[in-house]
Design an enzyme around this catalytic site. Structure first.
Site, PDB file in Angstrom:
ATOM      1  N   TYR A 109      -2.068  -7.925  10.070  1.00 18.47           N
ATOM      2  CA  TYR A 109      -2.861  -7.694   8.849  1.00 18.47           C
ATOM      3  C   TYR A 109      -4.288  -7.283   9.224  1.00 18.47           C
ATOM      4  O   TYR A 109      -4.838  -6.310   8.704  1.00 18.47           O
ATOM      5  CB  TYR A 109      -2.848  -9.003   8.074  1.00 18.47           C
ATOM      6  CG  TYR A 109      -3.492  -9.063   6.721  1.00 18.47           C
ATOM      7  CD1 TYR A 109      -2.716  -8.974   5.569  1.00 18.47           C
ATOM      8  CD2 TYR A 109      -4.844  -9.310   6.572  1.00 18.47           C
ATOM      9  CE1 TYR A 109      -3.287  -9.104   4.312  1.00 18.47           C
ATOM     10  CE2 TYR A 109      -5.420  -9.439   5.323  1.00 18.47           C
ATOM     11  CZ  TYR A 109      -4.633  -9.340   4.194  1.00 18.47           C
ATOM     12  OH  TYR A 109      -5.202  -9.478   2.957  1.00 18.47           O
ATOM     13  N   HIS A 120      -3.259 -13.667  -0.269  1.00 19.09           N
ATOM     14  CA  HIS A 120      -1.911 -13.399   0.232  1.00 19.09           C
ATOM     15  C   HIS A 120      -1.538 -14.492   1.228  1.00 19.09           C
ATOM     16  O   HIS A 120      -2.341 -14.835   2.113  1.00 19.09           O
ATOM     17  CB  HIS A 120      -1.829 -12.067   0.987  1.00 19.09           C
ATOM     18  CG  HIS A 120      -2.120 -10.867   0.152  1.00 19.09           C
ATOM     19  ND1 HIS A 120      -1.294 -10.423  -0.852  1.00 19.09           N
ATOM     20  CD2 HIS A 120      -3.154  -9.995   0.184  1.00 19.09           C
ATOM     21  CE1 HIS A 120      -1.802  -9.343  -1.405  1.00 19.09           C
ATOM     22  NE2 HIS A 120      -2.936  -9.062  -0.799  1.00 19.09           N
ATOM     23  N   ASP A 130      -2.793  -5.387  -6.673  1.00 14.05           N
ATOM     24  CA  ASP A 130      -1.981  -6.550  -6.304  1.00 14.05           C
ATOM     25  C   ASP A 130      -2.631  -7.859  -6.760  1.00 14.05           C
ATOM     26  O   ASP A 130      -1.973  -8.896  -6.789  1.00 14.05           O
ATOM     27  CB  ASP A 130      -1.684  -6.583  -4.804  1.00 14.05           C
ATOM     28  CG  ASP A 130      -2.905  -6.418  -3.933  1.00 14.05           C
ATOM     29  OD1 ASP A 130      -3.867  -5.760  -4.372  1.00 14.05           O
ATOM     30  OD2 ASP A 130      -2.921  -6.937  -2.811  1.00 14.05           O
ATOM     31  N   HIS A 139       0.856  -1.197   0.000  1.00 14.57           N
ATOM     32  CA  HIS A 139       0.000   0.000   0.000  1.00 14.57           C
ATOM     33  C   HIS A 139       0.893   1.248   0.000  1.00 14.57           C
ATOM     34  O   HIS A 139       0.805   2.078   0.903  1.00 14.57           O
ATOM     35  CB  HIS A 139      -0.938   0.042   1.216  1.00 14.57           C
ATOM     36  CG  HIS A 139      -2.160  -0.816   1.073  1.00 14.57           C
ATOM     37  ND1 HIS A 139      -2.915  -1.239   2.139  1.00 14.57           N
ATOM     38  CD2 HIS A 139      -2.771  -1.325  -0.024  1.00 14.57           C
ATOM     39  CE1 HIS A 139      -3.923  -1.971   1.711  1.00 14.57           C
ATOM     40  NE2 HIS A 139      -3.863  -2.042   0.405  1.00 14.57           N
ATOM     41  N   GLU A 192      -8.129  -4.471  -6.633  1.00 21.25           N
ATOM     42  CA  GLU A 192      -6.897  -3.798  -6.230  1.00 21.25           C
ATOM     43  C   GLU A 192      -5.728  -4.382  -7.028  1.00 21.25           C
ATOM     44  O   GLU A 192      -5.696  -5.577  -7.342  1.00 21.25           O
ATOM     45  CB  GLU A 192      -6.673  -3.947  -4.713  1.00 21.25           C
ATOM     46  CG  GLU A 192      -5.724  -2.889  -4.169  1.00 21.25           C
ATOM     47  CD  GLU A 192      -5.726  -2.782  -2.644  1.00 21.25           C
ATOM     48  OE1 GLU A 192      -6.393  -3.576  -1.970  1.00 21.25           O
ATOM     49  OE2 GLU A 192      -5.036  -1.861  -2.138  1.00 21.25           O
ATOM     50  N   ASP A 244      -8.570 -11.178  -0.052  1.00 18.47           N
ATOM     51  CA  ASP A 244      -7.752 -10.597   1.021  1.00 18.47           C
ATOM     52  C   ASP A 244      -8.096 -11.154   2.412  1.00 18.47           C
ATOM     53  O   ASP A 244      -7.227 -11.207   3.294  1.00 18.47           O
ATOM     54  CB  ASP A 244      -7.931  -9.077   1.060  1.00 18.47           C
ATOM     55  CG  ASP A 244      -7.111  -8.362  -0.001  1.00 18.47           C
ATOM     56  OD1 ASP A 244      -6.027  -8.855  -0.352  1.00 18.47           O
ATOM     57  OD2 ASP A 244      -7.567  -7.310  -0.477  1.00 18.47           O
ATOM     58  N   HIS A 260     -11.904  -5.879   1.790  1.00 18.29           N
ATOM     59  CA  HIS A 260     -11.888  -4.590   2.445  1.00 18.29           C
ATOM     60  C   HIS A 260     -12.182  -3.432   1.481  1.00 18.29           C
ATOM     61  O   HIS A 260     -12.075  -2.272   1.852  1.00 18.29           O
ATOM     62  CB  HIS A 260     -10.508  -4.375   3.100  1.00 18.29           C
ATOM     63  CG  HIS A 260      -9.385  -4.267   2.091  1.00 18.29           C
ATOM     64  ND1 HIS A 260      -8.505  -3.224   2.120  1.00 18.29           N
ATOM     65  CD2 HIS A 260      -9.048  -5.005   1.023  1.00 18.29           C
ATOM     66  CE1 HIS A 260      -7.625  -3.365   1.133  1.00 18.29           C
ATOM     67  NE2 HIS A 260      -7.938  -4.427   0.466  1.00 18.29           N
ATOM     68  N   HIS A 300     -11.269  -9.252  -6.692  1.00 22.04           N
ATOM     69  CA  HIS A 300     -10.950  -7.947  -6.103  1.00 22.04           C
ATOM     70  C   HIS A 300     -10.142  -7.158  -7.132  1.00 22.04           C
ATOM     71  O   HIS A 300      -9.266  -7.719  -7.796  1.00 22.04           O
ATOM     72  CB  HIS A 300     -10.135  -8.191  -4.832  1.00 22.04           C
ATOM     73  CG  HIS A 300      -9.731  -6.971  -4.070  1.00 22.04           C
ATOM     74  ND1 HIS A 300     -10.421  -5.777  -4.098  1.00 22.04           N
ATOM     75  CD2 HIS A 300      -8.684  -6.769  -3.211  1.00 22.04           C
ATOM     76  CE1 HIS A 300      -9.821  -4.912  -3.298  1.00 22.04           C
ATOM     77  NE2 HIS A 300      -8.763  -5.481  -2.764  1.00 22.04           N
TER      78      HIS A 300
HETATM   79 FE1  FEO Z   1      -7.004  -5.368  -1.218  1.00 20.42          FE
HETATM   80 FE2  FEO Z   1      -4.526  -7.644  -1.498  1.00 20.42          FE
HETATM   81  O1  FEO Z   1      -5.558  -6.194  -2.041  1.00 20.42           O
END
Ligand code: FEO
Length: 395
Positions: A192, A225, A83, A23, A81, A164, A145, A79
């Protein structure tokens, strides 16, 4: 690298051993991380998620070694995002017509990020994707999230792809959570949760209850992750329920920043007073300018009370303290006590400013803040210890 998770599911993600910030500069990843993507094979094949953008070419080349790309029938974007979606442009450049299954919010995010109009198929709660012999059920998880976040569930293998949620920044070729150091893993999961999911705790509880009500069997959780939860996957679910319920340990954390040690000496004396007043309570003293900010947030997450102290500079706070207080405010902690202290030379605004931050962050002030002019003498240190005892009495 591809790793078989079950006969029908293969991990095709990327382990990022080198990642030390996530991030942007916001999240320290001392153990690296991974971006997990999974191939789910039935009569047809779905790819669940991709990887972070810098690894896009490497990911798609590796995927092409695992499967003829033209045999990927569906892409699921749990998701948006970057990543997890970062390799979509490269992948969809090579297989442009493949349908991309995601939530309506993910379509907005993906269009916003990549300015591409892919073959989106918007899905909602309970929608399924038939792979022939097995199917994926979509479970949107808004604000876990991001607004677009989604889980999906593979019926034949009883696997939840949770994106996530239940993740952790932990690089390891072990692939499975039961094969690594458990204390280190739990710390990464807690960090996390504390730093990313705390503001959404009510939604975490609700989503877990909703999933439990479906009464689906669960043999594994594959997050986006870190490691796959295959041995007792309900362990991490139970932890999430615990953490989402305004989690606390019997801990007080004293955070401070200081110009010439006067506020540090106050912090140590206050901690001594807390220990004297509440034996058995863990008391930690952390310099916010020296310690990692996400580790500080993790300690705050575990605490019943946070005492924050700072020198006054230019009628304000030292910048490291302001940064931590901004993080605390954004994370919306509940059911915590707070207190402020600090030394000052002339104007002395720091204590009042910290109290304002703490109150705006939803912490309940346990006592009126303590200000010491210049450096505490023996009588001043005794006042600090007494302040610590007063805080202990509020626990
Ligand atoms: Fe919300 Fe692992 O990205």
């Amino acid at each position: 690298m591809a790793v078989k998770i079950t006969d029908n599911v293969t991990w095709v993600g990327k382990i990022d051993w080198d990642l030390n910030k996530f991030h942007g500069e916001e999240y320290s990843t001392f153990k690296g991380s991974s971006y997990n993507a999974y191939l789910v094979r039935g009569e047809k094949t779905a790819l669940v998620d991709t990887v972070y953008r810098p690894f896009a070419r490497e990911f798609v080349d590796g995927l092409a070694r695992e499967i003829d790309l033209s045999r990927i029938d569906f892409v699921v974007a749990n998701h948006a995002e970057v990543d997890h979606s970062g390799a979509l442009p490269e992948l969809l450049r090579r297989i442009p017509d493949v349908p991309v299954y995601c939530t309506a919010n993910a379509v907005k995010s993906l269009r916003g990020h990549y300015h591409a109009d892919w073959n989106f198929r918007t899905v909602g709660a309970g929608d399924t994707l038939d792979l022939g012999g097995r199917s994926l059920t979509f479970i949107p998880a808004p604000m876990l999230h991001w607004p677009d976040s989604m889980f999906c569930y593979l019926d034949t293998d009883a696997i939840l792809f949770s994106n996530d949620a239940f993740g952790h920044h932990y690089a390891s070729e072990a692939m499975f959570a039961d094969l690594v150091d458990q204390a280190g893993l739990e710390h990464e999961c807690l960090k996390y949760y504390a730093n990313i999911l705390t503001p959404f705790s009510r939604m975490v509880t609700k989503k877990i209850e909703e999933f439990a009500a479906l009464k689906l069997p669960l043999t594994a959780i594959c997050p986006s992750h870190g490691l796959v939860w295959r041995k007792d996957p309900m362990w991490i679910v139970g932890k999430y329920l615990e953490w989402a319920a305004d989690y606390q340990e019997n801990q007080v954390t004293v955070i401070y920043d200081t110009m010439w040690d006067a506020t540090r000496e106050m912090a140590d004396a206050i901690a001594k007073g807390v220990r004297a007043g509440a034996p058995g309570t863990t008391v930690k003293v952390l310099h916010v300018g020296h310690r990692d900010k996400n580790e500080i947030v993790t300690e705050i997450f575990k605490s019943r009370l946070v005492a924050a102290g700072c020198s006054t500079i230019n009628r304000g706070l030292l910048s490291a303290m302001t940064g931590i207080l901004e993080m605390v405010k954004g994370l919306s902690f509940r059911n915590k006590l707070g207190a402020a202290f600090g030394s000052y030379g002339w104007s002395g605004e720091s204590v009042g400013l910290i109290e304002k931050w703490l109150a705006e962050s939803g912490l309940t002030l346990a006592a009126e803040g303590l200000k010491i002019n210049w450096r505490a003498d023996a009588e001043g240190l005794a006042r600090c210890e007494e302040f610590g005892r007063t805080l202990a009495a509020r626990l």
